[in-house]
Structure formats: C-alpha cells, structure tokens
Design an enzyme around this catalytic site. Structure first.
Site, PDB file in Angstrom:
ATOM      1  N   ASN A 115       1.301  13.601  10.174  1.00 24.51           N
ATOM      2  CA  ASN A 115       1.846  14.398   9.068  1.00 24.51           C
ATOM      3  C   ASN A 115       0.762  15.042   8.223  1.00 24.51           C
ATOM      4  OD1 ASN A 115       3.817  12.128   9.769  1.00 24.51           O
ATOM      5  ND2 ASN A 115       5.112  13.497   8.568  1.00 24.51           N
ATOM      6  N   LYS A 148       0.111  19.089   7.865  1.00 21.84           N
ATOM      7  CA  LYS A 148       0.750  19.683   6.696  1.00 21.84           C
ATOM      8  C   LYS A 148      -0.130  19.837   5.457  1.00 21.84           C
ATOM      9  CE  LYS A 148       5.371  17.896   7.819  1.00 21.84           C
ATOM     10  NZ  LYS A 148       6.500  17.064   7.315  1.00 21.84           N
ATOM     11  N   SER A 173       2.249   8.470  -2.096  1.00 21.68           N
ATOM     12  CA  SER A 173       3.438   7.629  -2.220  1.00 21.68           C
ATOM     13  C   SER A 173       3.112   6.187  -1.809  1.00 21.68           C
ATOM     14  CB  SER A 173       4.570   8.238  -1.390  1.00 21.68           C
ATOM     15  OG  SER A 173       5.812   7.685  -1.735  1.00 21.68           O
ATOM     16  N   ASP A 228       9.442  15.440  -9.253  1.00 20.59           N
ATOM     17  CA  ASP A 228       9.562  14.459  -8.172  1.00 20.59           C
ATOM     18  C   ASP A 228      10.793  13.582  -8.437  1.00 20.59           C
ATOM     19  OD1 ASP A 228       9.243  12.200  -6.450  1.00 20.59           O
ATOM     20  OD2 ASP A 228       7.080  12.525  -6.411  1.00 20.59           O
ATOM     21  N   HIS A 287       7.896  15.840  -4.466  1.00 20.36           N
ATOM     22  CA  HIS A 287       7.224  14.767  -3.730  1.00 20.36           C
ATOM     23  C   HIS A 287       6.700  15.217  -2.370  1.00 20.36           C
ATOM     24  CE1 HIS A 287       6.496  10.419  -3.573  1.00 20.36           C
ATOM     25  NE2 HIS A 287       6.954  10.371  -2.327  1.00 20.36           N
TER      26      HIS A 287
END
Length: 280
Positions: free
Chosen positions: A63, A67, A152, A225, A258
């Site tokens: 990821n 990204k 996160s 978020d 987020h």
C-alpha cells in the site's frame, strides 16, 4: 524453508527501484513479504540510511509503496524506504480473517502472549528479525542509521517501537496514529485477544507512559478524519507530552481525512524530518 529473501518484483521510479521480496520468517512462522525503495546510488560502495514504514489496518507491504509518493523525496534525500507487512498470513488460525480490524492485516506490531495467536510477533519481526535480515543480505544498507514512521495502527507501532528502542532509531513520526490504544475500541479488541483480558498485562508504552519523556516527534492528523475522536485520540498523547514537558509537533490539518490522499500530501515533510535526523 528459505529464510534468505528472494526478489519477486522490481520497478524503476525516480531513478531508483521499488523492489519486493519474500522470505520465510522463523519469528512468525510463515512466509513474509516486504518492499524496499532503493534510491539511485552515487557509487557502488555507497551505504544508505534506512527509514521503516509501518502500515495500518488491512494493509500489506504494497500500500505504502503504491500510494504514498514517498519515493520522490526519498530519492532526493538518499534514503532507503522499507515497508514490512502488517501481520503473519496463511497460518489458517481459526478466526484470523473474521474481521478487518483484527488478525490478518492487523498485527498491531506487538508480540502476542495468548497461545492461539502465538505467531503474531510483529514487534520482534520489525525490531529484530527484519533489520538483521537486511544487514546480512543488502550491503548497500547502513542499518545502524535507521528511523521509523507509520500510519494509524502503524503510527502506534512506530511510536511504541521507537520509545522502547531509543538506541536503534534516530527519529520517529506518524500520520494519524492510534495514540491511546488502551482506551479505544481498536486497541482494546487487539490487546484483549493478543495479550489477554488484564490491562495490567498490556504494558503499552504510549500516551500516558512516562517513556514519552524521550520523544521528540512529528505527528500529522486530518481534522476530518472520521476516526479522530473515538479511535485515534491524539489529544491524549499531546497531553501526556505536555505534562512531561516534552516537545512534540501535533499538526491538525484542515479538511483532511484518514486516507493516503492525506498521507501523500504531507509525506515530503516527514521524509525531510527523518533525513535531518539520519544525516547528523
């Protein structure tokens, strides 16, 4: 089983290469993948400092590489990016894939103590096994010069790993970290299952812990978020740092959520933060 990493993909980017590797991990008892971005090298003998990225819930090692857009700044600064996976996979533990916020893709970068989840030892994998594997197989990496950041769940992992290993990492930063996990649903679910029902056994070095006295970090949060007030709780972390008279930069970014759109927007700031620390 082969513990030496084997390359499974390679793509050129900003003069360097995104490469993905697979190996057997004795720590978690299964095959693991990790991704590396190698910036262009000025010479055959050049050694690069390393910056570890820890991803969030449901993510793999891919990821961040696909990204974040971190490669542009990493290429410019001459820093290698390393992204491990977020949990063991393929072990067929009952219930491991029943929910998106626990089990597969949700290792929380801790060492589970409950027998059922004994392979979930992502703390040891990230802190011990992976750096050793990199040092032994990639001579272009100067693994003694390392920093760590994440998002996160991975932001939680970066903060706790840094605070427990000040001798191993030069700096830390986080995007939208789960900053007070013992008081949020994600953390309580993970810790109850991985570590048992007793909060006394959780031993989380975060937020209210006095180890925050050793922190000087860079935290970014989007004020839109949806997890900000019930899962992330950055105010608790900021309060703990202030009470200990510790400098911490917590930036609430107006209008951001987020997602990786948020991460990509402020990624260069974080790369420069770590580049400064790694080049001291």
């Amino acid at each position: 089983m082969e513990s030496k990493p084997s390359e499974i993909s390679s793509s050129k980017m900003f003069g360097g290469y995104n490469k993905r590797y697979k190996h057997f991990s004795p720590t978690v008892g299964c095959s693991m993948t990790f991704s590396i971005y190698f910036p262009p090298s000025p010479s055959a003998s050049h050694k690069f400092p390393v910056l570890y990225w820890l991803s969030g819930l449901t993510c793999t090692d891919e990821n961040f590489i696909a990204k974040s857009g971190a490669q542009r700044a990493a290429s410019s600064e001459g820093i290698v990016l390393i992204a491990p996976d977020t949990s063991p996979r393929g072990l067929d533990v009952e219930g491991e894939a029943d929910s998106w916020d626990f089990g597969v893709g949700a290792g929380f970068y801790l060492n589970a103590t409950q027998e059922k989840w004994k392979n979930w030892r992502m703390y040891d994998y990230v802190v011990k096994e992976l750096p050793k594997l990199l040092s032994e197989n990639f001579p272009q990496l100067e693994t003694s010069k390392a920093s760590i950041f994440g998002h996160s769940m991975g932001g939680h992992g970066a903060l706790t790993i840094y605070l427990k290993n000040l001798d191993k990492y030069k700096s830390v930063s986080a995007f939208s970290p789960v900053a007070n996990p013992i008081n949020c649903p994600w953390g309580q679910k993970a810790f109850t299952n991985y570590l048992g029902p007793s909060k006394a056994d959780w031993e989380v070095k975060i937020s209210s812990d006095t180890d925050c006295e050793m922190l000087s970090g860079n935290l970014n949060e989007g004020d839109e978020d949806k997890f900000l007030h019930d899962q992330l709780l950055p105010n608790k972390f900021e309060e703990a740092c202030k009470s200990a008279n510790v400098p911490v930069l917590l930036r609430l970014q107006p209008g951001y959520d987020h997602s990786y759109f948020f991460i990509a927007t402020f990624m260069d700031d974080h790369i420069r933060h770590h580049a400064h620390a790694l080049k001291l």
